[in-house]
Write a protein that holds these residues in place. Structure first.
Motif, PDB file in Angstrom:
ATOM      1  N   LYS A 100       0.797  -1.230   0.000  1.00 23.24           N
ATOM      2  CA  LYS A 100       0.000   0.000   0.000  1.00 23.24           C
ATOM      3  C   LYS A 100       0.827   1.277   0.000  1.00 23.24           C
ATOM      4  O   LYS A 100       0.306   2.358   0.261  1.00 23.24           O
ATOM      5  N   GLY A 101       2.108   1.151  -0.280  1.00 18.99           N
ATOM      6  CA  GLY A 101       2.908   2.362  -0.442  1.00 18.99           C
ATOM      7  C   GLY A 101       4.107   2.489   0.457  1.00 18.99           C
ATOM      8  O   GLY A 101       4.878   3.455   0.325  1.00 18.99           O
ATOM      9  N   GLU A 310       1.164   9.536   1.632  1.00 23.73           N
ATOM     10  CA  GLU A 310       0.821   8.891   0.366  1.00 23.73           C
ATOM     11  C   GLU A 310       0.353   7.452   0.549  1.00 23.73           C
ATOM     12  O   GLU A 310       0.046   6.777  -0.434  1.00 23.73           O
ATOM     13  N   GLU A 312      -1.834   4.404   0.787  1.00 23.44           N
ATOM     14  CA  GLU A 312      -3.133   4.243   0.123  1.00 23.44           C
ATOM     15  C   GLU A 312      -4.306   4.130   1.102  1.00 23.44           C
ATOM     16  O   GLU A 312      -5.420   4.545   0.773  1.00 23.44           O
ATOM     17  N   LEU A 313      -4.058   3.592   2.269  1.00 22.81           N
ATOM     18  CA  LEU A 313      -5.146   3.394   3.232  1.00 22.81           C
ATOM     19  C   LEU A 313      -5.309   4.553   4.200  1.00 22.81           C
ATOM     20  O   LEU A 313      -6.184   4.510   5.076  1.00 22.81           O
ATOM     21  N   TYR A 318      -1.737   3.785   8.220  1.00 24.49           N
ATOM     22  CA  TYR A 318      -0.278   3.662   8.135  1.00 24.49           C
ATOM     23  C   TYR A 318       0.322   3.435   9.520  1.00 24.49           C
ATOM     24  O   TYR A 318       1.124   2.511   9.735  1.00 24.49           O
TER      25      TYR A 318
END
Length: 422
Positions: A100-101, A310, A312-313, A318
Motif C-alpha cells: 500500500k505504499g 501517500e 493508500e489506506l 499507516y
C-alpha cells in the motif's frame, strides 16, 4: 534433595555398624568406644564430603521439569497460538505495508526488533529461575567467560540478526508474501548445513532428505512464470532481488542458530534460563540499535512523513499497520520464548517453521494472491522436508535423553558403591 538424602542414609550406616561391632566384639569401655567411633568418622568424612559433592553436582545438573498437568497443556497451547498467530499476522501486515505504499526497508527492520522489552517480565517469574531450556542440556562447571567475551558474543550475534532482518524486509518488499514464506522454510536446511561444519551435525538419511526437499522447494519458486500478475506488482528484476535476499536471509538465520548453539557449547557452557534470556535481550538490544542506525544513517527517515501521507489506506492506517506489526512480532516473541522454557528450543523452532505454510493460505484469502501449481508443489515439498527434519531431531532428542539418564544412573550407582565399600 532425594539423592543427597539417600546418600546420607547410606553413608551413616557403616559408621553405626562399625561402632556397634567395636562395642560387642571387643568389649571396649565406653570411652575407648567413643574414641574409636570418632576416629572412624574422621576417616570417612572426607570420602563422604567428596561423594556428597559429586552427587550435588549431578543433582545441580538435572533439569527442573515442569509438571505435565492441565495447566501445562493450557500454557503450551496458548504459546503455540501466540507464536502462529503472531508470525502469520505480522508477515501479512508487513506485506500490507509494502503493498500500500511503504518503501522503507529499515523501518520494516525496526518493527521486527524494537518490541523485545516485552520479554523482560520473564525475569521475574520465580519458577523459571533454575530452569534449563533443554532437557538434555549439561552445565559444564568451569570458569565463566569474561565480560569482554560475552559482549563480543552479544554484539556479533546482534549485528548478524539486524543484517538478517534487513534482508527479510527486502525480500518481503519485492515478493508476494506466499512466495516469501515458502522460501523462509529453507532456514532449516541452512541450519543443518552450518551445523555440520560448526557443531558436528551428522547428516543422516532423514536430514539429507530434508535438505534436498527444502532446496528443491525454494528453487521451484524461481521458475514461477508470471510474478507480476501477483499482488506484489514488481518487475522481474526486483522479483529476483527479492528471491536472493530472502534466500540470503534464510541462510543467515540458519547461521545465527548454529552460531548460537556453538556459543552455548563453547563460550557460555550452560543453557539455563538466565543465560538464554541474557542472550536474547542483549542480542535484541544490539540489533535494535543497529536497525535504528541504519534507518537514520540511510536517510530513509526523511521520507517517512511523505510515505505516511501517500499511504493508500490513509495516515491512521499507516500508523496502525506499523504499530500492530510491532505488537504481533511481540506476541510471536512471547510464544517463542514461552515454548522454549515450557518444552524445548527444538519444539519452538519446529512450530515456527510449521507455521510458515499457513501464510500462503492466508495470503490467498486476504490478499487474493494466486496459488499456482508451482507454489502448491513447493508447499508440499517444504512441509515434507520440515517433517523429515523434525522427526530426525526428535529421534536425536530421545537418544540424548536416554544416554543422559543412563549416565546419571551409572554415576549414582558408582558413588553409592564407593561409599558402601568404605
Amino acid at each position: 534433595m532425594y539423592v543427597i538424602h539417600l546418600l546420607c542414609t547410606h553413608t551413616l550406616s557403616p559408621q553405626l555398624y562399625l561402632s556397634g561391632t567395636s562395642l560387642n566384639s571387643f568389649k571396649f569401655d565406653m570411652k575407648e568406644a567413643q574414641e574409636l567411633q570418632l576416629h572412624i568418622m574422621t576417616q570417612l568424612e572426607p570420602k563422604e564430603a567428596n561423594s556428597t559433592t559429586e552427587h550435588t553436582n549431578v543433582t545441580s545438573q538435572s533439569t527442573t521439569t515442569q509438571p505435565r498437568n492441565y495447566g501445562w497443556w493450557l500454557r503450551v497451547t496458548m504459546y503455540i497460538l501466540f507464536l502462529l498467530s503472531g508470525q502469520s499476522i505480522s508477515l501479512l501486515l508487513g506485506s500490507l505495508y509494502y503493498d500500500k505504499g511503504g518503501k522503507s526497508k529499515w523501518l520494516g527492520t525496526v518493527v521486527q526488533l524494537i518490541g523485545f522489552p516485552v520479554l523482560l517480565p520473564y525475569y521475574f517469574i520465580p519458577s523459571l529461575k533454575n530452569l534449563k531450556t533443554n532437557s538434555t542440556a549439561t552445565t559444564i562447571h568451569s570458569k565463566p567467560p569474561s565480560t569482554l567475551v560475552l559482549v563480543s558474543v552479544y554484539v556479533s550475534l546482534g549485528l548478524l540478526v539486524v543484517a538478517d532482518c534487513f534482508l527479510y524486509s527486502t525480500g518481503l518488499m519485492y515478493l508476494p508474501v506466499s512466495t516469501y514464506s515458502l522460501i523462509c522454510a529453507s532456514q532449516l536446511a541452512f541450519n543443518a548445513f552450518f551445523s555440520f561444519f560448526l557443531n558436528s551435525q551428522k547428516f543422516t538419511p532423514l536430514i539429507v532428505n530434508s535438505l534436498v526437499l527444502l532446496t528443491i522447494s525454494s528453487i521451484l519458486l524461481v521458475f514461477e512464470t508470471d510474478p507480476s500478475s501477483d499482488s506484489s506488482k514488481v518487475s522481474k528484476g526486483k522479483y529476483v532481488i527479492g528471491l536472493i535476499c530472502t534466500v540470503g536471509a534464510s541462510s543467515g538465520y540458519g547461521l545465527v542458530l548454529s552460531l548460537t548453539q556453538l556459543a552455548f557449547k563453547k563460550v557460555l557452557k550452560k543453557e539455563t534460563f538466565t543465560a538464554v534470556m541474557d542472550l536474547i535481550i542483549y542480542q535484541s538490544l544490539v540489533a535494535t540499535l543497529g536497525a535504528l542506525v541504519g534507518l537514520f544513517g540511510s536517510g530513509e527517515w526523511k521520507g517517512l512523513k511523505t510515505e505516511m501521507e501517500e499511504f493508500e489506506l490513509g495516515k491512521v492506517s499507516y500508523i496502525m499497520t506499523l504499530v500492530w506489526t510491532t505488537l504481533m512480532w511481540d506476541v510471536f516473541a512471547v510464544g517463542c520464548v514461552g515454548l522454549i522454557f515450557e518444552v524445548s528450543s527444538l519444539f519452538s523452532n519446529a512450530i515456527s517453521v510449521l507455521g510458515l505454510p499457513i501464510v500462503p493460505v492466508l495470503a490467498v484469502i486476504f490478499f487474493h494472491e494466486k496459488m499456482g501449481g508451482i507454489k502448491v508443489i513447493s508447499m508440499v515439498l517444504a512441509i515434507w522436508g520440515f517433517v523429515s527434519y523434525v522427526y530426525q531431531q526428535y529421534l536425536d532428542d530421545l537418544k540424548s535423553k536416554l544416554e543422559d539418564r543412563n549416565k546419571n544412573e551409572a554415576s549414582n550407582a558408582s558413588s553409592l558403591q564407593e561409599v558402601n565399600g568404605s
